[in-house]
Motif scaffolding. Sequence first.
Motif, PDB file in Angstrom:
ATOM      1  N   ASP A 469       0.833  -1.206   0.000  1.00 36.12           N
ATOM      2  CA  ASP A 469       0.000   0.000   0.000  1.00 36.12           C
ATOM      3  C   ASP A 469       0.861   1.246   0.000  1.00 36.12           C
ATOM      4  O   ASP A 469       1.936   1.273   0.609  1.00 36.12           O
ATOM      5  N   ASP A 478      -3.064   6.097   8.288  1.00 41.70           N
ATOM      6  CA  ASP A 478      -2.700   4.687   8.486  1.00 41.70           C
ATOM      7  C   ASP A 478      -2.711   4.274   9.953  1.00 41.70           C
ATOM      8  O   ASP A 478      -2.798   3.081  10.257  1.00 41.70           O
ATOM      9  N   MET A 481      -5.977   2.535  10.435  1.00 43.15           N
ATOM     10  CA  MET A 481      -6.372   1.539   9.449  1.00 43.15           C
ATOM     11  C   MET A 481      -6.002   0.130   9.914  1.00 43.15           C
ATOM     12  O   MET A 481      -4.903  -0.109  10.387  1.00 43.15           O
ATOM     13  N   ARG A 483      -6.016  -3.918   8.518  1.00 41.17           N
ATOM     14  CA  ARG A 483      -6.104  -4.700   7.290  1.00 41.17           C
ATOM     15  C   ARG A 483      -6.137  -6.190   7.606  1.00 41.17           C
ATOM     16  O   ARG A 483      -5.508  -6.644   8.560  1.00 41.17           O
ATOM     17  N   TYR A 505      -9.978  -3.556   4.179  1.00 40.26           N
ATOM     18  CA  TYR A 505      -9.504  -2.325   4.816  1.00 40.26           C
ATOM     19  C   TYR A 505     -10.596  -1.826   5.757  1.00 40.26           C
ATOM     20  O   TYR A 505     -11.715  -1.546   5.322  1.00 40.26           O
ATOM     21  N   HIS A 507     -11.464   1.179   8.251  1.00 40.95           N
ATOM     22  CA  HIS A 507     -11.128   2.523   8.740  1.00 40.95           C
ATOM     23  C   HIS A 507     -11.746   2.662  10.127  1.00 40.95           C
ATOM     24  O   HIS A 507     -12.957   2.751  10.275  1.00 40.95           O
ATOM     25  N   THR A 523      -2.732   0.532  -4.295  1.00 43.18           N
ATOM     26  CA  THR A 523      -2.399  -0.819  -3.840  1.00 43.18           C
ATOM     27  C   THR A 523      -1.815  -1.633  -4.988  1.00 43.18           C
ATOM     28  O   THR A 523      -2.364  -1.641  -6.097  1.00 43.18           O
ATOM     29  N   HIS A 610      -0.642  -7.400   9.446  1.00 43.32           N
ATOM     30  CA  HIS A 610      -2.037  -7.625   9.070  1.00 43.32           C
ATOM     31  C   HIS A 610      -2.505  -9.001   9.536  1.00 43.32           C
ATOM     32  O   HIS A 610      -1.711  -9.927   9.710  1.00 43.32           O
TER      33      HIS A 610
END
Length: 655
Positions: A469, A478, A481, A483, A505, A507, A523, A610
Amino acid sequence: MFFRRKTFTETYPDSQTPVKSPRPWYLKIWPWLLAIFLIVLVFAVPLAVSGFGIYSRLLSINSQAEAMVASVKAGHLDELGGQLQTVENDLLAIKSRARQAGPILIVPPIGRIANTADQMLAATADLVSGYRELLGISNDLSASIGGESALNLSTPEGKKNLLDAIAKNREAIDRAEIKIKNAQQALDNINTDDFSGLLSSKVMIVNGLLAETIDQTAVALPLLKYLPDLAGLDQEKTYLVLFQNNMELRPTGGFIGSYGVVTVKNGEIVKIQTDDIYNLDKLSIGKLKVPPPAPPPTYGKQEYLLLRDANWSPDFPTAAQNIKWFWNEERKNAGLPPLQPHGIIAITPDFIANFLELTGPIEADGMTFDSKNFASELEQAVEFKYAEKGIPANERKGIIGDLTSELMGRLLALSPQEMLGAWMAMKNNIKEKQVVVWLNDANLQAKIEQEDWSGKIKKSDSDYLYVVDANVVALKTDQVMKRNIKYSVSIDEKGDLIGRAEITYQHAGKPVEALISRYRTYTRLYAPEGAWFLKAYTQDDQGTFNYTFFKDADIVSEFGKRTLGLFLQVEPEKAKTLVVEYRLPESVKKAYQAGLYKLIVQKQPGTAGHGLQIDLKFDQKIAAYHAPLLAETATDQELIFDSNLKEDREFIVKF
């Protein structure tokens, strides 16, 4: 069809042949009783005796393995020799006990137990030999620098003595490294499923503890070997250090907001200077007119690249070459003398936070920074609070230099025992890619890449996945965020392997002026070279959006991979899932048909780790698998793993 056979005792009604009397029941069953007795004598008794002996020895190994891990973590290498010798003796006893099980060894599961014990014995023998080499190195280092009293790392003489001693012992370090890596490979190849019942849990624990013992030293040995070169033994070395803010994620770890120039000699920091990247960039505005790659001007409306944006390539050695070029050109435009760095080191706030956990909080400019608040407090200091304190905008990042100097001073003042904790923090930063390194020396760079410290896109002739990303004009979003990556493989009706990547994703924040906005990312998904992309689309509460290849989704080949690049955005407190499906190349299919499937999932530097789910569904029967953790689901033709991407992950399946 089976027919029942007639016996000689049967007669027909009109026959005059006398009928024999039936045999007593005890005469009929005694052969069966004898057979059962012989089976117990030949098989069960040896198995029971051997099994008890094996179990007791595994208990002993388990205890010793726990002690070994504690010894390595505490830096007591002198204790390892005896502990490993005990483990080796116990494994020899297990091997002997397994061989005593007699004819039962012909039964495949029991034979595999003996084979696994042999493998563990080979691994431990390498460990014993490798750590004996380390003990010899430790003794040589102590003798060559005049005993432990001379090993005073707080003095320039002590540091130089240590570097000299390490340089003289490189061959011994090489031998130890080879043996310990052989042990690591042997343990990786052990299939603990070959043990069953009570033995299985013990073998898995022992296997894990031995692997952890190796892990504590395997990464340290190359660093120890290269330390004299890196630390400037008998010559100055200058490094360009980039501070990458991973709250604004970029391909190699984060937005380059500040930089430092560090000069070292004989392990001593000769000079350290830090500055805001904008103070250098602004002197090249209008002079450097380097157009950015296609995506940034489309989504970021940026006309030209400067040093702060030079890390667009997700392959750090490639990015480092671009960074070095911009560094030289911008210094020239600023009227500064040429300065060729011996290396470029990129770090994130997480890197520093990990060391603050060891050194404790640091005070700077009236603020307290610790391992929990470092990134957020630093962001407040350099983006918001500097103005209210009357600090000029071009000096707002001076606090980074103050923090760096204080942290370096504390680390260099650590005792040898505390230094081990610093190494553990460094090891985790390397594995989790909160630091990546490029060196100007080609030989050293090759070694750095071999040890996987370089942030290089990995070569692979198998299945491969790398999701990268790049925050495009989305402030510091970020930090909120989250993931999750789910990757699945299945077989279609033509027998082709189909890969499906789902990147969700989430938020998790509300808009904050000049800090958090909607998330905008370019991405890139890297698949094996030869992969054929079939479809790409996003799903959210607004529905589905299908990307059109070569229109709003770019497809290129680079770094020996097939790459799909596209732009997406996620609104605050919302979620969006990107789905990409593709046919894996013929080479992966042929390897699968030959009995092997392998997957490498690479981690983007700077990311926290992630969520990662892997679902592998095949049409062949799975014989064995190797993975960083046990499968949540394991059937004859499917494996499901629930893991994370805190570091690179590898999965191997045999059929």
